[in-house]
Enzyme design. Sequence first.
Site, PDB file in Angstrom:
ATOM      1  N   ASP A 109       8.453   7.002   2.803  1.00  0.00           N
ATOM      2  CA  ASP A 109       7.447   6.063   3.270  1.00  0.00           C
ATOM      3  C   ASP A 109       6.209   6.905   3.601  1.00  0.00           C
ATOM      4  O   ASP A 109       6.296   8.121   3.794  1.00  0.00           O
ATOM      5  CB  ASP A 109       7.990   5.354   4.523  1.00  0.00           C
ATOM      6  N   ASP A 154       2.725   5.673   5.580  1.00  0.00           N
ATOM      7  CA  ASP A 154       2.132   5.484   6.924  1.00  0.00           C
ATOM      8  C   ASP A 154       3.184   5.724   8.001  1.00  0.00           C
ATOM      9  O   ASP A 154       4.228   5.075   8.006  1.00  0.00           O
ATOM     10  CB  ASP A 154       1.594   4.050   7.075  1.00  0.00           C
ATOM     11  N   LYS A 167       8.816  -3.516   1.144  1.00  0.00           N
ATOM     12  CA  LYS A 167      10.034  -3.307   1.948  1.00  0.00           C
ATOM     13  C   LYS A 167      10.052  -4.336   3.077  1.00  0.00           C
ATOM     14  O   LYS A 167       8.993  -4.673   3.595  1.00  0.00           O
ATOM     15  CB  LYS A 167      10.006  -1.881   2.536  1.00  0.00           C
ATOM     16  N   ASP A 172       9.612   5.153   8.959  1.00  0.00           N
ATOM     17  CA  ASP A 172       9.320   5.094  10.409  1.00  0.00           C
ATOM     18  C   ASP A 172       9.540   3.709  10.981  1.00  0.00           C
ATOM     19  O   ASP A 172       9.353   3.494  12.190  1.00  0.00           O
ATOM     20  CB  ASP A 172       7.858   5.512  10.678  1.00  0.00           C
TER      21      ASP A 172
HETATM   22  O1  LIG Z   1       0.925  -0.778   5.259  1.00  0.00           O
HETATM   23  C1  LIG Z   1       1.783  -0.818   6.177  1.00  0.00           C
HETATM   24  O2  LIG Z   1       1.791  -1.676   7.076  1.00  0.00           O
HETATM   25  C2  LIG Z   1       2.878   0.215   6.214  1.00  0.00           C
HETATM   26  O3  LIG Z   1       2.763   1.096   5.158  1.00  0.00           O
HETATM   27  P1  LIG Z   1       4.008   2.113   4.910  1.00  0.00           P
HETATM   28  O4  LIG Z   1       5.041   1.329   4.138  1.00  0.00           O
HETATM   29  O5  LIG Z   1       3.409   3.273   4.133  1.00  0.00           O
HETATM   30  O6  LIG Z   1       4.492   2.542   6.276  1.00  0.00           O
HETATM   31 MG   LIG Z   2       5.571   3.468   7.601  1.00  0.00          MG
END
Ligand SMILES: O=C(O)COP(=O)(O)O
Ligand SMILES: [Mg+2]
Length: 297
Positions: free
Chosen positions: A7, A9, A209, A234
């Site tokens: 992942d 962010d 996801k 996370d």
């Molecule tokens: O865009 C988001 O809210 C989260 O992005 P991510 O899946 O990279 O954590």
């Molecule tokens: Mg994330």
Amino acid sequence: MDNFLFDCDGVLWNGRGAIPGSVDTIAHLKRLGKKVYYITNNSSSSREDYQKKCLKYGFDAEVVDIVCTAYVGALYLHNNNFKGKVYVVGNPAMGKELDKFNIRHIGIGPDEMVNDDDNMNNSSRVEEWLKTQLDPEVNCVFVGFDAHINYIKILKAASYLQRENCLFLGTNEDGHYPTQDSDIVIPGTGTMVEAVSLPSRKKPLIIGKPETTMFDTLSQANNLDPARSMMVGDRMNTDIYMAKRCNLKSLLVLTGVCTEQDLPLNGVQPKSFEAGEELPDFYADKLGIFGEFIAGL
Ligand SMILES: O=C(O)COP(=O)(O)O
Ligand SMILES: [Mg+2]
């Protein structure tokens, strides 16, 4: 483990740049011949833009190693021979990915009421709203992160969704972005999706996801064996939940949305369980400490 799906962010980077230890961990895994993939719910960049971001931060990445919701959403429409026009409540990256598949779209960018001022009373406002012009060709509403979200966009999206067979796609339902050391909450795309879903009384097909579509897209392209693949995330109700659904091993890192208080440790119940949270196989404070540990899996 042969394959590691990261992942982005809250795991590899946050609003302030690469998270310390993440670049070393990816480099270490690559040196050991492990396959590394990037799988992000964030709809505000195209695959190519994510590759640029990865390289800028020091992550070695090819475009084909990256799946993001703007790309997978457009791919979904392409693979299902979508014909028609998409009303996008989103951002230019979603437009770029739709353009790659020659899918027509409208709606990206700011949109305002034609005649609106604060001393209008509600009945005259309703009269104005009822005059809203809708595009007769729209037969899909695609909602992603939209910093220009406002009343008129929600009105148009909910109106299009009243049409027979109008598709409703949402990139993801993350409620907020990880901002651990700040008192500011950054609303996530779930905010936009819910804002459209509620008045339209329709439920979206979620591309990101915890749905399995993004893993399936990567798996088909790279022939991934779930039994030898690990998801590192996370967020328990997206990253870890998807891992469970795809029979992947999972590692939760506490550098993003989830903290130790979210885990049932030493018999203490977690402080707040968001819907759909699944517990990981492993957890770590952050990637850097466990570079050696992960590589040993
Ligand atoms: O865009 C988001 O809210 C989260 O992005 P991510 O899946 O990279 O954590
Ligand atoms: Mg994330």
